[in-house]
Scaffold this motif. Sequence first.
Motif, PDB file in Angstrom:
ATOM      1  N   GLY A  54      -1.283   3.821  -1.643  1.00  0.00           N
ATOM      2  CA  GLY A  54      -0.509   3.978  -0.403  1.00  0.00           C
ATOM      3  C   GLY A  54       0.205   5.314  -0.313  1.00  0.00           C
ATOM      4  O   GLY A  54       0.955   5.558   0.628  1.00  0.00           O
TER       5      GLY A  54
ATOM      6  N   ALA B 183       3.478  -2.872  11.258  1.00  0.00           N
ATOM      7  CA  ALA B 183       3.858  -2.220  10.001  1.00  0.00           C
ATOM      8  C   ALA B 183       5.379  -2.119   9.888  1.00  0.00           C
ATOM      9  O   ALA B 183       6.079  -2.012  10.892  1.00  0.00           O
ATOM     10  N   ASP B 184       5.868  -2.135   8.636  1.00  0.00           N
ATOM     11  CA  ASP B 184       7.301  -1.987   8.421  1.00  0.00           C
ATOM     12  C   ASP B 184       7.619  -0.492   8.357  1.00  0.00           C
ATOM     13  O   ASP B 184       7.712   0.111   7.299  1.00  0.00           O
TER      14      ASP B 184
ATOM     15  N   LEU C 243       8.375   2.920   5.620  1.00  0.00           N
ATOM     16  CA  LEU C 243       7.222   3.770   5.320  1.00  0.00           C
ATOM     17  C   LEU C 243       7.699   5.209   5.159  1.00  0.00           C
ATOM     18  O   LEU C 243       8.032   5.886   6.124  1.00  0.00           O
TER      19      LEU C 243
ATOM     20  N   ARG D 221       3.515   8.508   3.008  1.00  0.00           N
ATOM     21  CA  ARG D 221       3.095   7.190   2.553  1.00  0.00           C
ATOM     22  C   ARG D 221       2.228   6.591   3.646  1.00  0.00           C
ATOM     23  O   ARG D 221       2.344   6.964   4.812  1.00  0.00           O
TER      24      ARG D 221
ATOM     25  N   THR E 179       0.028   2.790   5.054  1.00  0.00           N
ATOM     26  CA  THR E 179      -0.036   1.334   4.978  1.00  0.00           C
ATOM     27  C   THR E 179      -1.117   0.844   5.933  1.00  0.00           C
ATOM     28  O   THR E 179      -1.410   1.494   6.932  1.00  0.00           O
ATOM     29  N   SER E 180      -1.681  -0.307   5.610  1.00  0.00           N
ATOM     30  CA  SER E 180      -2.575  -0.905   6.594  1.00  0.00           C
ATOM     31  C   SER E 180      -1.713  -1.714   7.550  1.00  0.00           C
ATOM     32  O   SER E 180      -0.611  -2.117   7.210  1.00  0.00           O
ATOM     33  N   ALA E 181      -2.204  -1.915   8.745  1.00  0.00           N
ATOM     34  CA  ALA E 181      -1.392  -2.601   9.747  1.00  0.00           C
ATOM     35  C   ALA E 181      -2.296  -3.181  10.814  1.00  0.00           C
ATOM     36  O   ALA E 181      -3.466  -2.806  10.949  1.00  0.00           O
TER      37      ALA E 181
ATOM     38  N   TRP F 259      -5.238   1.927   9.496  1.00  0.00           N
ATOM     39  CA  TRP F 259      -4.470   2.527   8.414  1.00  0.00           C
ATOM     40  C   TRP F 259      -3.527   3.532   9.054  1.00  0.00           C
ATOM     41  O   TRP F 259      -3.931   4.325   9.902  1.00  0.00           O
TER      42      TRP F 259
ATOM     43  N   SER G 175      -0.716   6.507   8.281  1.00  0.00           N
ATOM     44  CA  SER G 175      -0.060   7.344   7.282  1.00  0.00           C
ATOM     45  C   SER G 175       1.026   8.158   7.964  1.00  0.00           C
ATOM     46  O   SER G 175       0.890   8.539   9.130  1.00  0.00           O
TER      47      SER G 175
END
Lengths: 396, 542
Positions: free
Chosen positions: A83, A161-162, A166, A170, A172-174, A182, A184
Amino acid sequence: MPIPSPFHERTAALCTSMRWKDWAGYYAVCSFDTSHEREYYALRHAAGLIDVSPLFKYSVSGPDAGEFLAQVMVKDVRRLEVGQVTYLCWCDDAGKVMDDGTVTRLAQDRFRVTAAEPSRAWLERYARGYRVTIHDESAEIGALSLQGPMARAVLADCCDADLDRLGFFRGTSADLDGTGVWISRTGYTGDLGYEVWVEAARATRVWDALVAAGKAHALEPAGLDAMDVTRIEAGFIMNGVDYFSANHCMIDAQKSSPFELGLGWTVDLDREPFNGQAALRAEKERGSRRRLVGLVIDWDALEALYAEHGLPPEVCSQAWRSGVPVYAAGGRQVGKATSGAWSPLLKENLALADVEASCASLGTRLDFEVTVEYERRRVPALVTRRPFFNPERKRR
Amino acid sequence: MHESSEALLSPRPKKSRYDAIVVGGGHNGLIAAAYLARAGKQVLVLERRHVLGGAAVSEEVFPGFTFSVCSYVVSLFRPHIIRELELARHGFDLIPLEASFLPLLDGEGLCRWSDPHRTRREVSRFSPRDAETLGEFSLAMSRLARFSKSIIDRPAPDPTSLAPRELLRNLRLARELGGMDADLAYLNHKLMTMSAVDFLDLWFESETLKAPMSVSGIIGTFLGVRSPGSAYVLLHHYMGEIDGAFRSWGFSRGGTGQVSLACARAARAHGAEIVCEAPVEKIRVEGGRARGVVLVSGDELEAKVVVSGVDPRRTFLGLVGEEHLDGEFARDIRRYKYRGSSGKVNLALDGLPEFTCRPGDGPHLRGDIAIAPSIDYLERAYDEAKYGDFSSRPYLNVVIPSLVDPSVAPPGKHVMSIFVQYAPYEIKEGPAHWPERREAFGDAVVETLAEYAPTLPDRILHRQVLSPWDLEQEFGLTEGNIFHGELSLEQLLFLRPAAGWARYRTPLRGLWMCASGTHPGGGIMGAPGELAAKTLLESREL
Ligand SMILES: Cc1cc2nc3c(=O)[nH]c(=O)nc-3n(C[C@H](O)[C@H](O)[C@H](O)COP(=O)(O)OP(=O)(O)OC[C@H]3O[C@@H](n4cnc5c(N)ncnc54)[C@H](O)[C@@H]3O)c2cc1C
C-alpha cells in the motif's frame, strides 16, 4: 495516429477547443476550453480531473518481484510496505537516467511501475534468473488524477476509502460508486491529490461518479496545459523535456545522472549491486558536473526591457519548453533552461534549468536570455529552492 | 503557506511609544504599516472593528458562508506592491473573472468573454460594426492606461511648485506623456471631459453594448452615465493589471479580506503590531504637532508620526478637531464631496439561480453579471436618486465567487454578492432613516434581479443588506462613499483631498494620510498606502 484513452468518450464530449496532443500514442486534451486558465485555477483552488491513462504501467509480480525491482531501480523498493508508493528513477549501467516514475507495492509479491516511456523490454532484459512476471497493463488500466484542495472532499463523496487515514504516497483499494478501484495519494501537481486506477472497461463509470461528486466542489476536468504549469510550480521534471532518457541520446552530453537531475535523494547507494551503482558511486565521490536547479526570473528587469519599447511586460500564460540559454551573471553560457512558466499563484516567472555545478547553489545570480521585441537580451535569475509551491495540505 | 509562527493580532499594544501609529486597518493602512516596518520602524496599527480589512474584508456573515462584505473584485492592485511585500507568499491570490454577462428580458443577453472571437460573435448579434470596433477601443484604452500608470504609481504631480526636484519630476512625467501621439492626446482630453455615454458614442452604436460599459464611469460617484466627467473612470477598467497584462478583474480567493490579510501578514512579518477592536478617539495635537493617539478605551499612546488610514473628514474634523486646523484647510476638507450612492446586498443561496435568457449554470455565471439593459434605464435609476430615493430598478453588478472558489460556501451552496447603484446616502427622509428603508431597498434589489432570474428568490437562505448609512456606521465610510470621497476630476491628483495637500502630508507636523482619500484614490489598489509610506520615509520625519 493516436488512439483514444479509456476516458475518451467523456473527454471528447467536453473538449470544445479541439486542442489535443499526442501523449504516448493516445489523444490527450491540452485544454478543454480555448484557454487552460479555468482548469489551472480549479487545480489550485478547487479540484481538477486529468486523464493520465497514457502513462505506461507495468505489473511486476512473483516471489522475487521485490528483489528484481531493487536491482533495476536506484531505490531499494523492498522496504516499501504493502500500500505504499514511492517516486524514483532507474539508470543504465553508466548511471544515466532511463526514466522516472513511481513504484507501488500492491501486495507482498506484486508491484506496479509507472513510466513515461515504454519500459517492458528493458525491464525484461534484467529479469533473467528472477521468479518474476512482467506484464504490460498500460492499455488495460485507465488512470485519473484528481488534484487540488477539494480533491479529498470530492473523493469522500463517492467512494468508501478511509481517506483521512490515507497518508501521502499511500494507496488503498476502494469501492467507487460500485466499481473496484485503486486509489493512491499521488500526483504531478505538488498539491493535495489522488490518482484513481481502474480497469479500462469500467473507466467511464468512474469518470461519471467523480464528475458528479465534483459538482458541489467546483471540480473541472483539466488538460495537460494546466497540469504543465502546476508541475513547474511543484518543481517536477519531465522526461523528454527537462532531460532525455539515456537510451534515446546520441551523445553522452545529452544524458543525465540522478544527481544531476536533483534525484540524488532517490538513490540508495549502499546495498547489494543495482543497475548503475558503480558509476553512481564514482560520481558521488567525484562530484557531479551539472545540476538541475529552479530559477526565478527577475520581473523588474524584464519589465524595464519592455518599457524601453514603450510596452507593458508580457507573460505567456502557457508553460514553455523551448530551451533557453543561461549565463553566469554578466558572463559566459553555463547551461540552459529547459522549461518554465509564469506562476499566477506565486506571481513569479519560474524556470527549471540545467547548469554547471559551480553555479547551482541557492541564491546564485545567473542571467537568463529573453527575447523582447525580437531582440535578444538578458535578465537576472536567481537559483531558488524547489518545489516553488509546496502547500501544507499536500501532506496533511 | 500563510501561517506565521507568531499570531497576526496582538490583544493590546505592547508598548506605549512607537515610531508610527497607523489609524485604521484597511488595506491601505496595513500596506503603509508594512512598508514602514520593512524600513525598520516600530509600527502599531489600530483598527476599530473586530476584523481587519476595512472595505476589503471577508466575513462569515452566515455560518458556512463567507462574503466579501463590501468590495468584491480586484483589479487595480499595484503589482509591484505584491512583489515588494511578497504578498503572494502571504496569501494574495486572484482568480480572473471569465466573463461579463448582461442578461436581458428578451433574447439571449450579451456575454463578453476573454476569448475575443467569442465576444465578437456575441456583440455582432447587436451590431456587427461594434463587434469589430471593440478591439480598436480596447487597444486605445490600453495605450492610455499605460500612461496613467506613470501617474498612479507616483505621488501626484505638483503643477505649482518651482522646486528643482518637482520640476524634474514633472519633466520626466511630461517626457513620458510626450510619448503619447496627438491622436491619443486628443482622446485623453475627451476622456477627461466627456460623459461616459458621449465618449462611448464616439466608438459604438449599440445601446446594449454601451449601457454596461458606461456604468464603470459612475461607480462610487453621484453622477449619471450622461453626466460630463464620467468618462474618465472608464479608464480604470483598463488599468488593472493581472500578471503583467492589462487585464480586467479577479476574485480574491477567500474574499477581498484575504488581500487585506496578506498585507497584514506582510506587516506582521516585518515586525508591525496590529490590534483590533481598538477605536481611536482622538489624535493628540500639541504645539501644532501630532504627538500620538487617545483610544476610546482611554489609553494614550505616543508616536513620532500618526498615519491616518481613515478618510479625510473623519481624520481632520473627527480625530484631530477643527480647532487645530487653519480655516481654509478646514473649509476644503468640509467641502470635499462624499455623497455615497451605492449599497450592497449579499445573499446566501442553496443553489444557483437560472437566468431566463441563458438557462443553465454555464461559464456565463462565472464572471460578473450586470443589470444595465439600456442607457435610459441607467439614467432613470439616477433620476430617482437625484430626488432622494433609492432606484426602484437599480444598476446591479452581481458575482457568484463560490463558483470558482468553493472555500467560501458549503458544498453545492453559493454566495452571491450584489453591488447596487443608486442608493443615495441622502434619502429624502434623511440618512438616519435608512434603517427603516433598508429592507425595502433589499426587496427592490432582489425583485429587479428576479425579473431576469425568476428562480432566485426561492434559492435565498439568508440576506444581508447594506445601505450607505450602514457603510458609514459599520465600516466608517463617511456618507457611505466607497472610495473615501468621490473620484471626480476636481478631487483627483494634486487636489485630493485638498489643494496643496496631495502628498500624504497634512498641515500638522507628524500627521500623515495614507488611505483612499489621497492620490491616486479609492479601490483595492494599495497605492495610497505604499506611496504615503515611501514619501514619509523619504521625508526624514521618522
Ligand atoms: C460596497 C463597496 C463595494 C466596493 N467594491 C469594490 C470593488 O469591487 N473593487 C475595488 O477595487 N474597490 C471596491 N470598493 C472600494 C474599496 O473597497 C475601498 O476603496 C478600499 O477598500 C478602501 O481601503 P482603505 O484602506 O483606503 O480604507 P478602508 O478600507 O475604509 O479602511 C479604513 C479603516 O479604518 C477603520 N477606522 C475607521 N475609524 C477608525 C478609528 N477611529 N479608529 C480605528 N480605526 C478606524 C475602519 O474600520 C477601516 O477598517 C468598494 C467599496 C464598498 C464600500
